[in-house]
Design a protein around this motif. Structure first.
Motif, PDB file in Angstrom:
ATOM      1  N   ASP A   1       4.432   6.989  -5.942  1.00 27.41           N
ATOM      2  CA  ASP A   1       4.115   8.422  -5.967  1.00 27.41           C
ATOM      3  C   ASP A   1       3.074   8.750  -7.021  1.00 27.41           C
ATOM      4  O   ASP A   1       2.294   9.691  -6.871  1.00 27.41           O
ATOM      5  CB  ASP A   1       5.375   9.240  -6.281  1.00 27.41           C
TER       6      ASP A   1
ATOM      7  N   ARG B   1      -5.625   2.897  -6.422  1.00 26.12           N
ATOM      8  CA  ARG B   1      -5.682   3.852  -5.308  1.00 26.12           C
ATOM      9  C   ARG B   1      -4.909   3.300  -4.098  1.00 26.12           C
ATOM     10  O   ARG B   1      -4.209   4.040  -3.402  1.00 26.12           O
ATOM     11  CB  ARG B   1      -7.158   4.095  -4.958  1.00 26.12           C
ATOM     12  N   GLU B   2      -5.058   2.010  -3.879  1.00 20.53           N
ATOM     13  CA  GLU B   2      -4.420   1.342  -2.742  1.00 20.53           C
ATOM     14  C   GLU B   2      -2.891   1.469  -2.785  1.00 20.53           C
ATOM     15  O   GLU B   2      -2.263   1.751  -1.755  1.00 20.53           O
ATOM     16  CB  GLU B   2      -4.834  -0.145  -2.759  1.00 20.53           C
TER      17      GLU B   2
ATOM     18  N   LYS C   1      -4.829  11.216  -4.950  1.00 14.35           N
ATOM     19  CA  LYS C   1      -5.375  10.460  -3.812  1.00 14.35           C
ATOM     20  C   LYS C   1      -5.464  11.404  -2.619  1.00 14.35           C
ATOM     21  O   LYS C   1      -4.474  12.081  -2.296  1.00 14.35           O
ATOM     22  CB  LYS C   1      -4.472   9.281  -3.502  1.00 14.35           C
TER      23      LYS C   1
ATOM     24  N   PRO D   1       0.838  -1.198   0.000  1.00 18.10           N
ATOM     25  CA  PRO D   1       0.000   0.000   0.000  1.00 18.10           C
ATOM     26  C   PRO D   1       0.879   1.257   0.000  1.00 18.10           C
ATOM     27  O   PRO D   1       1.933   1.280   0.626  1.00 18.10           O
ATOM     28  CB  PRO D   1      -0.792  -0.115   1.305  1.00 18.10           C
ATOM     29  N   ALA D   2       0.437   2.243  -0.741  1.00 18.20           N
ATOM     30  CA  ALA D   2       1.105   3.553  -0.780  1.00 18.20           C
ATOM     31  C   ALA D   2       2.557   3.471  -1.251  1.00 18.20           C
ATOM     32  O   ALA D   2       3.392   4.288  -0.872  1.00 18.20           O
ATOM     33  CB  ALA D   2       1.016   4.234   0.596  1.00 18.20           C
ATOM     34  N   GLN D   3       2.850   2.498  -2.094  1.00 16.68           N
ATOM     35  CA  GLN D   3       4.235   2.330  -2.545  1.00 16.68           C
ATOM     36  C   GLN D   3       4.624   3.322  -3.643  1.00 16.68           C
ATOM     37  O   GLN D   3       5.799   3.639  -3.812  1.00 16.68           O
ATOM     38  CB  GLN D   3       4.433   0.883  -3.043  1.00 16.68           C
TER      39      GLN D   3
ATOM     40  N   LEU E   1      -1.193   3.729  -4.254  1.00 12.88           N
ATOM     41  CA  LEU E   1      -0.793   5.120  -4.446  1.00 12.88           C
ATOM     42  C   LEU E   1      -0.624   5.802  -3.087  1.00 12.88           C
ATOM     43  O   LEU E   1      -1.429   5.607  -2.183  1.00 12.88           O
ATOM     44  CB  LEU E   1      -1.886   5.825  -5.262  1.00 12.88           C
ATOM     45  N   LYS E   2       0.452   6.612  -2.974  1.00 15.96           N
ATOM     46  CA  LYS E   2       0.648   7.403  -1.750  1.00 15.96           C
ATOM     47  C   LYS E   2      -0.445   8.455  -1.617  1.00 15.96           C
ATOM     48  O   LYS E   2      -0.871   9.018  -2.626  1.00 15.96           O
ATOM     49  CB  LYS E   2       1.983   8.154  -1.824  1.00 15.96           C
ATOM     50  N   PRO E   3      -0.841   8.808  -0.378  1.00 22.67           N
ATOM     51  CA  PRO E   3      -1.731   9.969  -0.218  1.00 22.67           C
ATOM     52  C   PRO E   3      -1.074  11.195  -0.850  1.00 22.67           C
ATOM     53  O   PRO E   3       0.126  11.435  -0.663  1.00 22.67           O
ATOM     54  CB  PRO E   3      -1.856  10.115   1.297  1.00 22.67           C
TER      55      PRO E   3
END
Lengths: 271, 271
Positions: free
Chosen positions: A108, A130-131, A269, A104-106, A133-135
């Motif tokens: 940019d 989305r999962e 995101k 998750p969030a791996q 992707l970084k916030p």
């Protein structure tokens, strides 16, 4: 990128050449405003044989790109193509968009071009993207829309041939008209601020290189390429199909006009 | 502007209001790059009730504009509208595009917006405009194309209602899909260097003012306005028409999408 989908677009050499011609004609229109900085990695999903990976790598030379496709053969072909183009900033992996081998969030940024059109569950696919992707990270999605096609001279057989392609893709679980749906799909997948930019290809007699490169060698060639499956599936009569392909070619003459619209969506995101 | 055509667009007050709303929503998209200098006169043909004359006069305050329409009532309404908007640079005359009361080469520039779509002989009309244009003078033509319409959610009844409008206009001798034909028409009329610029209206949930101003109050209102004549002419069943109008309205909701393309052509009379 789905485990279950059948491909409308094949993997034979002629098809690869067609996809490459298309990429070269459309590169500026679709890619010019996608530039990733040095730093955190960018994920390209559904890279296929690399037709979009080459401009992606060229336009973002300092970005580390990870390109995946569900097909081993495609991933290998993409790797060869990107290597031949002299780019060293792309790492290739076989992976399924519905079961990505990433944390998750791996990433940019995530980029997907001509992928959702093939998927029975485009919103689910977008949620997977989305999962990983970084916030605050960006998602860019580009799709065509075959229902956006119109031309002069207008011709019922040509419209029927295009419609046969749309129905064939629907039978395979996809949506050849998905471009117009990007905004609601991305909203549904949890991206609150979506910006969609239509990219219309307009071809008239003042643009013979586009009549050749797009109307003839991209769009008409793509329709011509579904002759076998479309006839086998009983979606259109052979004579109508032949007349339709001829009528599409006719629109590439100096007094013809051809219109097609791609849609490019970008969103972040939520942080 | 033809002696023989019947109008699809009426002259009642509701229709005038609709045309005014449309003009205001679309003004920037269609008019922003038309600016005429002080000097030789500009001819606007088919001014109707002045919906396009107001932005034309506003954007070219130093130009002397002559606006004509075949309808006395429209010319009077246009004159009132332009006067109410505070512009004094427009002179109005009743005139038929096929029999213009002007000398050859009298005008520096000619402008026609939403006119050719109504004419049985668009090339002949363009030749008349060429005649009154000075060598080196510019012709600007703007037209819509109802066949460029597509939307989400897609709906067969909505497509049928749009198609009924296209056939109704064809029965009246016009072509509601004329936008895509501007390039070949202008070439045929003797303008060698034609530049056509598509102006796509793309409406999604991020643009509620456009969903209201264009999808609802311009396009859907226009389709809704042909109910009587379309049913009288037997072009569509009443229930299908009602469902189609509802489905078009539906596309203006936050998860709907609506697409329409106008075409703007510019060219010079050979010197």
């Amino acid at each position: 990128m789905s485990n279950t989908r059948s491909y409308v677009h094949g993997y034979d050499p002629a098809e690869s050449q067609r996809l490459e011609d298309q990429a070269s004609t459309l590169e500026t229109l679709l890619h010019h405003d996608t530039r990733y900085p040095a730093g955190g990695p960018v994920l390209e999903v559904g890279c296929g044989v690399g037709a979009q990976t080459v401009p992606l790598a060229r336009n973002s030379p300092d970005a580390r790109i990870v390109s995946v496709d569900i097909s081993h053969a495609s991933v290998r072909a993409a790797e060869e193509k990107v290597k031949a183009a002299g780019h060293t900033n792309v790492e290739f992996r076989q992976a399924d968009i519905f079961n990505l081998p990433f944390s998750p969030a791996q990433f940019d940024h995530v980029f997907a071009c001509f992928v959702l059109e093939h998927l029975p569950g485009p919103v689910e696919a977008l949620r997977h993207l989305r999962e990983v992707l970084k916030p605050g990270g960006s998602l860019t999605v580009i799709e065509g829309d075959h229902g956006s096609t119109y031309f002069h001279p207008d011709n019922a057989a040509a419209r029927a041939a295009v419609h046969a392609q749309i129905r064939l893709q629907a039978l395979a679980g996809g949506d050849a008209n998905i471009g117009r749906r990007l905004y609601p799909l991305l909203r549904e997948a949890g991206f609150p601020n979506v910006h969609v930019s239509p990219r219309m290809v307009y071809v008239d007699g003042s643009r013979p290189e586009l009549a050749d490169g797009f109307t003839e060698r991209t769009f008409t060639a793509m329709i011509d390429g579904i002759r076998g499956p479309a006839l086998d599936a009983g979606l259109i009569e052979a004579e109508v199909f032949e007349e339709g392909v001829r009528a599409l070619r006719r629109t590439a003459e100096p007094d013809g006009v051809f219109c097609y619209t791609f849609f490019k969506a970008t969103c972040l995101k939520p942080g």
